[in-house]
Motif scaffolding. Structure first.
Motif, PDB file in Angstrom:
ATOM      1  N   TYR A  75      -0.947  -3.149  16.441  1.00  0.00           N
ATOM      2  CA  TYR A  75      -1.771  -1.957  16.675  1.00  0.00           C
ATOM      3  C   TYR A  75      -0.994  -0.894  17.450  1.00  0.00           C
ATOM      4  O   TYR A  75      -1.055   0.300  17.123  1.00  0.00           O
ATOM      5  N   ASP A 138       0.804 -12.475   4.850  1.00  0.00           N
ATOM      6  CA  ASP A 138      -0.447 -11.775   4.537  1.00  0.00           C
ATOM      7  C   ASP A 138      -1.626 -12.389   5.291  1.00  0.00           C
ATOM      8  O   ASP A 138      -2.501 -11.667   5.796  1.00  0.00           O
ATOM      9  N   ARG A 142      -4.286 -10.513   8.024  1.00  0.00           N
ATOM     10  CA  ARG A 142      -5.749 -10.521   7.884  1.00  0.00           C
ATOM     11  C   ARG A 142      -6.402 -11.224   9.081  1.00  0.00           C
ATOM     12  O   ARG A 142      -7.517 -10.865   9.481  1.00  0.00           O
ATOM     13  N   TYR A 144      -5.118 -11.026  12.148  1.00  0.00           N
ATOM     14  CA  TYR A 144      -5.041  -9.992  13.181  1.00  0.00           C
ATOM     15  C   TYR A 144      -6.199  -8.997  13.027  1.00  0.00           C
ATOM     16  O   TYR A 144      -6.806  -8.567  14.010  1.00  0.00           O
ATOM     17  N   LEU A 145      -6.482  -8.612  11.776  1.00  0.00           N
ATOM     18  CA  LEU A 145      -7.563  -7.661  11.521  1.00  0.00           C
ATOM     19  C   LEU A 145      -8.906  -8.228  11.972  1.00  0.00           C
ATOM     20  O   LEU A 145      -9.771  -7.502  12.485  1.00  0.00           O
ATOM     21  N   LEU A 151      -7.720  -2.690  15.391  1.00  0.00           N
ATOM     22  CA  LEU A 151      -6.773  -2.682  14.276  1.00  0.00           C
ATOM     23  C   LEU A 151      -7.464  -2.350  12.954  1.00  0.00           C
ATOM     24  O   LEU A 151      -6.805  -1.958  11.986  1.00  0.00           O
ATOM     25  N   LYS A 152      -8.799  -2.468  12.909  1.00  0.00           N
ATOM     26  CA  LYS A 152      -9.550  -2.176  11.688  1.00  0.00           C
ATOM     27  C   LYS A 152      -9.297  -0.762  11.179  1.00  0.00           C
ATOM     28  O   LYS A 152      -9.421  -0.482   9.989  1.00  0.00           O
ATOM     29  N   GLU A 155      -6.826  -0.843   8.435  1.00  0.00           N
ATOM     30  CA  GLU A 155      -6.992  -1.891   7.425  1.00  0.00           C
ATOM     31  C   GLU A 155      -6.590  -1.412   6.026  1.00  0.00           C
ATOM     32  O   GLU A 155      -5.840  -2.092   5.323  1.00  0.00           O
ATOM     33  N   PHE A 156      -7.113  -0.248   5.609  1.00  0.00           N
ATOM     34  CA  PHE A 156      -6.771   0.235   4.266  1.00  0.00           C
ATOM     35  C   PHE A 156      -5.272   0.514   4.157  1.00  0.00           C
ATOM     36  O   PHE A 156      -4.639   0.183   3.147  1.00  0.00           O
ATOM     37  N   LEU A 158      -2.864  -0.935   5.761  1.00  0.00           N
ATOM     38  CA  LEU A 158      -2.163  -2.219   5.699  1.00  0.00           C
ATOM     39  C   LEU A 158      -2.315  -2.867   4.325  1.00  0.00           C
ATOM     40  O   LEU A 158      -1.339  -3.399   3.768  1.00  0.00           O
ATOM     41  N   GLU A 159      -3.509  -2.814   3.758  1.00  0.00           N
ATOM     42  CA  GLU A 159      -3.714  -3.393   2.423  1.00  0.00           C
ATOM     43  C   GLU A 159      -2.878  -2.632   1.385  1.00  0.00           C
ATOM     44  O   GLU A 159      -2.347  -3.235   0.440  1.00  0.00           O
TER      45      GLU A 159
END
Length: 616
Positions: A75, A138, A142, A144-145, A151-152, A155-156, A158-159
């Motif tokens: 983060y 991976d 996820r 960590y999220l 960190l959310k 999210e997008f 990171l994906e």
């Protein structure tokens, strides 16, 4: 009009020999200039941010080797990178926009060079970050999220990184590529300086018989002239000037294409086209569907060209005859204040809030209106997060300039809504959706004008203009897209982009698109050499997909009202928070289907028939 200011258009100044020349920037009243002071009140403030960017770069570099150690460390790195990118973008935008005011100003040239060098430093400083993130399993990302709520936010992002994992190199290789960024941008920078600062066009005689200097901004004005001699003189003067530099221009463009191919291969893409589209997660089928749909509709374009030829009463239709209005005795001129008023009324269907913010922007420091000596040609919308958007115009008072204002205002309002409702990390929407917002405004402007005239001749004039918009944005940009696909594929096959190959290829495309009706003048073979967007690979197809999506959405807005408007405004607010295909699907249009393109081409065919019925 209800404007408090008295709007007037500056006159071209007279040189010592009586030839009309462009005014200097100092001759333009301040109300017609953008207010870059809203970004930085002084160059000294800009210098402080330059120092801050350097400090943040070093701070980010110090995190190398720690990014995957915990959710908090990930983060921290992403937050710092976002802050650094926000500040760097502002530093660069200010320097570049100052230079765009006058490309001959050496102070602004130096500031832009400094900003570009700093950007390379920033890219090098953060080159380790993506490889380190992708080295994290991976499942761990996820995890960590799930365990670190802050960190959310990322999210997008990171994906999206995980989606492109196979195309990211090692930290050392990414740093090397980043360090080469300034060199890689050289073709575009060289072309920009050549095209805006160095190239000089001759004078030609205008409609009144006066000797007037040909410029980028005046070229289209001359092509719209009723006087065929003026049109031909402008066409010949422009392309013969470019032809004198064809070897240099071919070398510049060839270097740009080779750069695109190099980066695609290094990143393990099958082609430069795939590399360009993958960034937006757009399937290549969208590109190919566009080319195929337009190819199917070329007979409709030819039908329109035959109508143009007949109405103009020409034995031969030439390339310089394609832009003059074909409706006689209608010559619409509009000063900037009237243009603001008309555009404001046209965008009323988008709601009171949209209209109010747009009005304030057009009248209070968003827009740099007129062409001046050394100013960058064309039009764009730009800016920086945390500051209102800006619009560069080269307003000439032509009818088409009113549509350019509406177009760039669409971009600016998209930026305004995106920046206001998205965190910086998702504020940067892609070009694929950007051209929807701008072209939707143009569609609403055309609807407003058609609804507010009872004059059949004016309606015919407007239909002609709308047909020209679709011809220029859907047919022409698709022809450009086909040219780009050919140039990049040829280099990928080992070919060399010589001036002869480029001119022959471009001429053949013009024959395909126009040759069934037009006498395709040999000088048009040089047109590839003056298109700035070719230095941003596979960009122009988005104009064509954009007008198709915008046509569909504008129809929904006008027919369905509030429910469609709400979806559209939400689309503008979404920025880059999802993939463009998904954002458009939620707004109400599916661009993976060829139907939006075909529907717009069908509208073109209907308008050709209506225009034919209105003309003698």
């Amino acid at each position: 009009m209800n404007n408090e200011k008295v709007w007037s258009q500056p006159k071209w100044s007279e040189s010592a020999n009586g030839t009309a020349s462009l005014p200097s920037r100092g001759e333009i009243p301040d109300e017609f200039k953008w207010r870059l002071e809203d970004m930085y009140a002084s160059h000294e403030q800009w210098d402080k941010d330059v120092e801050e960017v350097s400090r943040l770069s070093e701070q980010l570099s110090s995190l190398q080797g720690t990014v995957g150690s915990s959710a908090q460390a990930l983060y921290q790195a992403l937050t710092l990178q976002d802050k650094l990118s926000e500040r760097m973008s502002k530093v660069y935008a200010y320097a570049r926009m100052r230079r765009d005011e006058d490309n001959t100003n050496t102070t602004y040239q130096a500031m832009t060079d400094k900003a570009m060098a700093l950007w390379v430093k920033v890219d090098s400083a953060k080159a380790f970050l993506i490889p380190e993130i992708l080295a994290i399993p991976d499942t761990t990302i996820r995890q960590y999220l799930a365990e670190y709520p802050d960190l959310k936010l990322f999210e997008f992002a990171l994906e999206d990184l995980l989606r492109q994992k196979s195309h990211v190199l090692s930290a050392e290789q990414e740093e090397l590529l980043a360090a080469a960024g300034e060199v890689a941008s050289a073709p575009q920078q060289i072309f920009t300086m050549f095209n805006n600062a160095d190239i000089k066009f001759p004078t030609i005689k205008d409609d009144e018989g006066n000797e007037v200097e040909l410029t980028h901004g005046r070229y289209v004005h001359f092509l719209e002239s009723r006087n065929r001699d003026v049109r031909k003189s402008a066409f010949d003067a422009l392309y013969q000037t470019y032809s004198k530099h064809k070897n240099t221009l071919a070398a510049i463009y060839s270097a740009s294409v080779k750069k695109d191919v190099f980066y695609a291969r290094v990143r393990k893409y099958d082609s430069a086209l795939q590399a360009a589209l993958e960034e937006d997660n757009v399937p290549i089928s969208v590109y190919d569907n566009l080319l195929a749909a337009v190819d199917e509709s070329l007979p409709t374009l030819h039908k329109y060209l035959k109508l143009r030829k007949s109405v103009l009463g020409l034995d031969e239709l030439h390339m310089y005859d394609l832009y003059t209005p074909i409706v006689a005795d209608v010559d619409v001129k509009m000063d900037y204040g009237d243009a603001v008023d008309v555009v404001s009324k046209a965008i009323a269907p988008l709601g009171d809030e949209y209209q109010r913010i747009a009005n304030e922007g057009m009248k209070s420091g968003w827009v740099d209106v007129y062409e001046t000596k050394g100013k960058t040609s064309g039009a764009y919308s730009w800016g920086a997060y945390g500051v209102h958007p800006y619009i560069l115009l080269n307003y000439q008072g032509r009818f088409d300039d009113v549509f350019t204002l509406a177009h760039e205002l669409g971009h600016a309002m998209h930026t305004y809504y995106s920046n206001t409702h998205q965190p910086h990390v998702y504020s940067g929407y892609t070009i694929f959706v950007a051209e929807v917002a701008s072209t939707c405004n143009e569609a609403l402007l055309m609807h407003h004008l058609l609804q507010t005239t009872d004059d059949p001749k004016m309606r015919a004039y407007l239909l002609n203009h709308h047909l020209e918009t679709i011809r220029g944005t859907l047919f022409r940009q698709t022809m450009f897209a086909e040219f780009e696909k050919r140039t990049h594929a040829y280099v990928e096959e080992g070919g060399s982009l010589t001036p002869e190959w480029l001119c022959d290829t471009y001429y053949q495309l013009n024959q395909k698109y126009f040759g069934a009706v037009c006498a395709v003048d040999k000088d048009i073979a040089m047109e590839w050499s003056r298109i700035p967007h070719f230095y941003t690979p596979f960009y122009v197809y988005k104009y064509a997909t954009g007008i198709s999506a915008a046509t569909a959405l504008s129809q929904k807005i006008l027919q369905e009202g509030e429910s469609a408007v709400q979806k559209y405004i939400e689309f503008l607010k979404s920025g880059g928070s999802d993939y463009p295909i998904e954002l458009l699907r939620r707004a109400g249009v599916d661009m993976e289907s060829p139907e939006p393109v075909r529907a717009t081409l069908g509208l073109f065919a209907e308008m050709v028939d209506e225009l034919s019925s209105l003309l003698p």
